[in-house]
Design a protein around this motif. Structure first.
Motif, PDB file in Angstrom:
ATOM      1  N   THR A   2     -35.953 -41.341 -13.230  1.00 38.25           N
ATOM      2  CA  THR A   2     -36.287 -40.231 -12.345  1.00 38.25           C
ATOM      3  C   THR A   2     -37.656 -40.492 -11.732  1.00 38.25           C
ATOM      4  O   THR A   2     -38.592 -40.865 -12.440  1.00 38.25           O
ATOM      5  N   LEU A   3     -37.763 -40.296 -10.426  1.00 37.47           N
ATOM      6  CA  LEU A   3     -39.021 -40.462  -9.691  1.00 37.47           C
ATOM      7  C   LEU A   3     -39.497 -39.097  -9.232  1.00 37.47           C
ATOM      8  O   LEU A   3     -38.751 -38.356  -8.593  1.00 37.47           O
ATOM      9  N   SER A   4     -40.737 -38.755  -9.589  1.00 37.74           N
ATOM     10  CA  SER A   4     -41.360 -37.495  -9.161  1.00 37.74           C
ATOM     11  C   SER A   4     -42.640 -37.813  -8.415  1.00 37.74           C
ATOM     12  O   SER A   4     -43.215 -38.896  -8.584  1.00 37.74           O
ATOM     13  N   THR A   5     -43.105 -36.862  -7.606  1.00 37.16           N
ATOM     14  CA  THR A   5     -44.315 -37.061  -6.822  1.00 37.16           C
ATOM     15  C   THR A   5     -45.276 -35.898  -7.026  1.00 37.16           C
ATOM     16  O   THR A   5     -44.892 -34.813  -7.457  1.00 37.16           O
ATOM     17  N   ARG A   6     -46.524 -36.160  -6.685  1.00 39.74           N
ATOM     18  CA  ARG A   6     -47.587 -35.157  -6.785  1.00 39.74           C
ATOM     19  C   ARG A   6     -48.402 -35.241  -5.491  1.00 39.74           C
ATOM     20  O   ARG A   6     -48.822 -36.328  -5.086  1.00 39.74           O
ATOM     21  N   ALA A   7     -48.640 -34.097  -4.851  1.00 39.34           N
ATOM     22  CA  ALA A   7     -49.346 -34.069  -3.570  1.00 39.34           C
ATOM     23  C   ALA A   7     -50.858 -33.953  -3.729  1.00 39.34           C
ATOM     24  O   ALA A   7     -51.594 -34.180  -2.777  1.00 39.34           O
ATOM     25  N   PRO A  63     -37.543 -42.785 -27.039  1.00 42.54           N
ATOM     26  CA  PRO A  63     -36.350 -42.309 -26.344  1.00 42.54           C
ATOM     27  C   PRO A  63     -36.580 -42.101 -24.843  1.00 42.54           C
ATOM     28  O   PRO A  63     -35.623 -42.005 -24.073  1.00 42.54           O
ATOM     29  N   GLU A  64     -37.840 -42.048 -24.463  1.00 39.24           N
ATOM     30  CA  GLU A  64     -38.183 -41.837 -23.057  1.00 39.24           C
ATOM     31  C   GLU A  64     -39.538 -42.486 -22.802  1.00 39.24           C
ATOM     32  O   GLU A  64     -40.415 -42.466 -23.652  1.00 39.24           O
ATOM     33  N   VAL A  65     -39.698 -43.068 -21.615  1.00 41.72           N
ATOM     34  CA  VAL A  65     -40.977 -43.641 -21.220  1.00 41.72           C
ATOM     35  C   VAL A  65     -41.348 -43.020 -19.879  1.00 41.72           C
ATOM     36  O   VAL A  65     -40.573 -43.094 -18.920  1.00 41.72           O
ATOM     37  N   ALA A  66     -42.520 -42.388 -19.827  1.00 41.50           N
ATOM     38  CA  ALA A  66     -43.017 -41.784 -18.588  1.00 41.50           C
ATOM     39  C   ALA A  66     -44.258 -42.549 -18.139  1.00 41.50           C
ATOM     40  O   ALA A  66     -45.168 -42.786 -18.932  1.00 41.50           O
ATOM     41  N   VAL A  67     -44.265 -42.934 -16.871  1.00 43.57           N
ATOM     42  CA  VAL A  67     -45.367 -43.716 -16.318  1.00 43.57           C
ATOM     43  C   VAL A  67     -45.832 -43.052 -15.032  1.00 43.57           C
ATOM     44  O   VAL A  67     -45.065 -42.935 -14.076  1.00 43.57           O
ATOM     45  N   ALA A  68     -47.085 -42.597 -15.015  1.00 45.34           N
ATOM     46  CA  ALA A  68     -47.673 -42.011 -13.804  1.00 45.34           C
ATOM     47  C   ALA A  68     -48.647 -43.014 -13.210  1.00 45.34           C
ATOM     48  O   ALA A  68     -49.349 -43.710 -13.942  1.00 45.34           O
ATOM     49  N   PHE A  69     -48.702 -43.071 -11.874  1.00 41.65           N
ATOM     50  CA  PHE A  69     -49.574 -44.040 -11.206  1.00 41.65           C
ATOM     51  C   PHE A  69     -50.013 -43.513  -9.846  1.00 41.65           C
ATOM     52  O   PHE A  69     -49.365 -42.659  -9.248  1.00 41.65           O
ATOM     53  N   ALA A  70     -51.165 -44.021  -9.401  1.00 48.09           N
ATOM     54  CA  ALA A  70     -51.739 -43.624  -8.115  1.00 48.09           C
ATOM     55  C   ALA A  70     -50.966 -44.287  -6.977  1.00 48.09           C
ATOM     56  O   ALA A  70     -50.463 -45.400  -7.114  1.00 48.09           O
ATOM     57  N   ILE A  71     -50.915 -43.596  -5.854  1.00 47.70           N
ATOM     58  CA  ILE A  71     -50.222 -44.097  -4.674  1.00 47.70           C
ATOM     59  C   ILE A  71     -51.227 -44.471  -3.591  1.00 47.70           C
ATOM     60  O   ILE A  71     -52.145 -43.707  -3.301  1.00 47.70           O
ATOM     61  N   SER A  72     -51.034 -45.643  -3.010  1.00 46.44           N
ATOM     62  CA  SER A  72     -51.803 -46.077  -1.848  1.00 46.44           C
ATOM     63  C   SER A  72     -50.906 -45.880  -0.629  1.00 46.44           C
ATOM     64  O   SER A  72     -49.815 -46.453  -0.568  1.00 46.44           O
ATOM     65  N   PRO A  73     -51.321 -45.053   0.323  1.00 48.00           N
ATOM     66  CA  PRO A  73     -50.468 -44.760   1.481  1.00 48.00           C
ATOM     67  C   PRO A  73     -49.991 -46.022   2.188  1.00 48.00           C
ATOM     68  O   PRO A  73     -50.749 -46.975   2.368  1.00 48.00           O
ATOM     69  N   GLY A  74     -48.708 -46.028   2.533  1.00 41.43           N
ATOM     70  CA  GLY A  74     -48.131 -47.121   3.290  1.00 41.43           C
ATOM     71  C   GLY A  74     -47.839 -48.382   2.505  1.00 41.43           C
ATOM     72  O   GLY A  74     -47.323 -49.350   3.056  1.00 41.43           O
ATOM     73  N   GLU A  75     -48.130 -48.406   1.208  1.00 46.44           N
ATOM     74  CA  GLU A  75     -47.896 -49.610   0.400  1.00 46.44           C
ATOM     75  C   GLU A  75     -46.632 -49.474  -0.437  1.00 46.44           C
ATOM     76  O   GLU A  75     -46.178 -48.371  -0.722  1.00 46.44           O
ATOM     77  N   HIS A  76     -46.109 -50.630  -0.846  1.00 43.95           N
ATOM     78  CA  HIS A  76     -44.982 -50.644  -1.775  1.00 43.95           C
ATOM     79  C   HIS A  76     -45.533 -50.739  -3.196  1.00 43.95           C
ATOM     80  O   HIS A  76     -46.445 -51.524  -3.468  1.00 43.95           O
ATOM     81  N   HIS A  77     -44.980 -49.950  -4.096  1.00 44.90           N
ATOM     82  CA  HIS A  77     -45.410 -49.918  -5.494  1.00 44.90           C
ATOM     83  C   HIS A  77     -44.220 -50.315  -6.371  1.00 44.90           C
ATOM     84  O   HIS A  77     -43.251 -49.564  -6.468  1.00 44.90           O
ATOM     85  N   ALA A  97     -49.818 -39.370  -6.143  1.00 40.00           N
ATOM     86  CA  ALA A  97     -49.402 -39.964  -7.411  1.00 40.00           C
ATOM     87  C   ALA A  97     -47.889 -39.875  -7.526  1.00 40.00           C
ATOM     88  O   ALA A  97     -47.252 -39.008  -6.920  1.00 40.00           O
ATOM     89  N   ALA A  98     -47.327 -40.788  -8.299  1.00 41.79           N
ATOM     90  CA  ALA A  98     -45.896 -40.780  -8.575  1.00 41.79           C
ATOM     91  C   ALA A  98     -45.707 -40.979 -10.070  1.00 41.79           C
ATOM     92  O   ALA A  98     -46.598 -41.469 -10.763  1.00 41.79           O
ATOM     93  N   ARG A  99     -44.536 -40.584 -10.543  1.00 42.91           N
ATOM     94  CA  ARG A  99     -44.219 -40.733 -11.967  1.00 42.91           C
ATOM     95  C   ARG A  99     -42.774 -41.204 -12.095  1.00 42.91           C
ATOM     96  O   ARG A  99     -41.875 -40.623 -11.486  1.00 42.91           O
TER      97      ARG A  99
END
Length: 131
Positions: free
Chosen positions: A39-44, A100-114, A76-78
């Protein structure tokens, strides 16, 4: 009658949004981890609410590469990997997985592929920014 409005000049198109992909590798068996729900989530804004953005399942190569571009303004995305049903997470047959679950949150650089791979084994995992 008004003159026609010219189209935007070349080179003024908006930059593409940031994108995310991932893959999961079963390091204990030395092969891709197929069928892991992600699952991919975002944060504004920093500290803001996580908003669901997309769901996927790893393909035979262990990859999720078809997530839609992130909304403009995402900071940010998770990724949440539901690893419990996958053999890579099993400690011993019949026992519940340690992770049983791994959650990874990371910073987003606009316009880049992560690209954020997950290396999974029964007693550990590693994530990193790939290419």
């Amino acid at each position: 009658m008004n003159p026609p409005t010219p189209a935007d000049p070349p080179g003024t198109e908006p930059a593409p949004g940031a994108t995310v992909s991932t893959h999961v590798l079963d390091t204990a068996r030395g092969r891709p981890a197929r069928g892991v729900p992600v699952t991919l989530s975002t944060r504004a804004r920093t500290g803001g609410e996580w908003r669901p953005h997309a769901e996927g399942t790893t393909d035979p190569d262990g990859r999720c590469r078809d997530f839609p571009a992130l909304p403009a303004g995402t900071v940010a995305a998770r990724l949440v990997f539901s690893t419990a049903p996958h053999p890579a997470a099993a400690v011993e047959e019949g026992e519940p997985p340690f992770f049983p679950e791994v959650a990874v949150a990371f910073a987003i650089s606009p316009g880049e592929h992560h690209h954020v791979p997950l290396l999974l084994s029964p007693h550990g995992y590693t994530v990193y920014r790939g290419s």
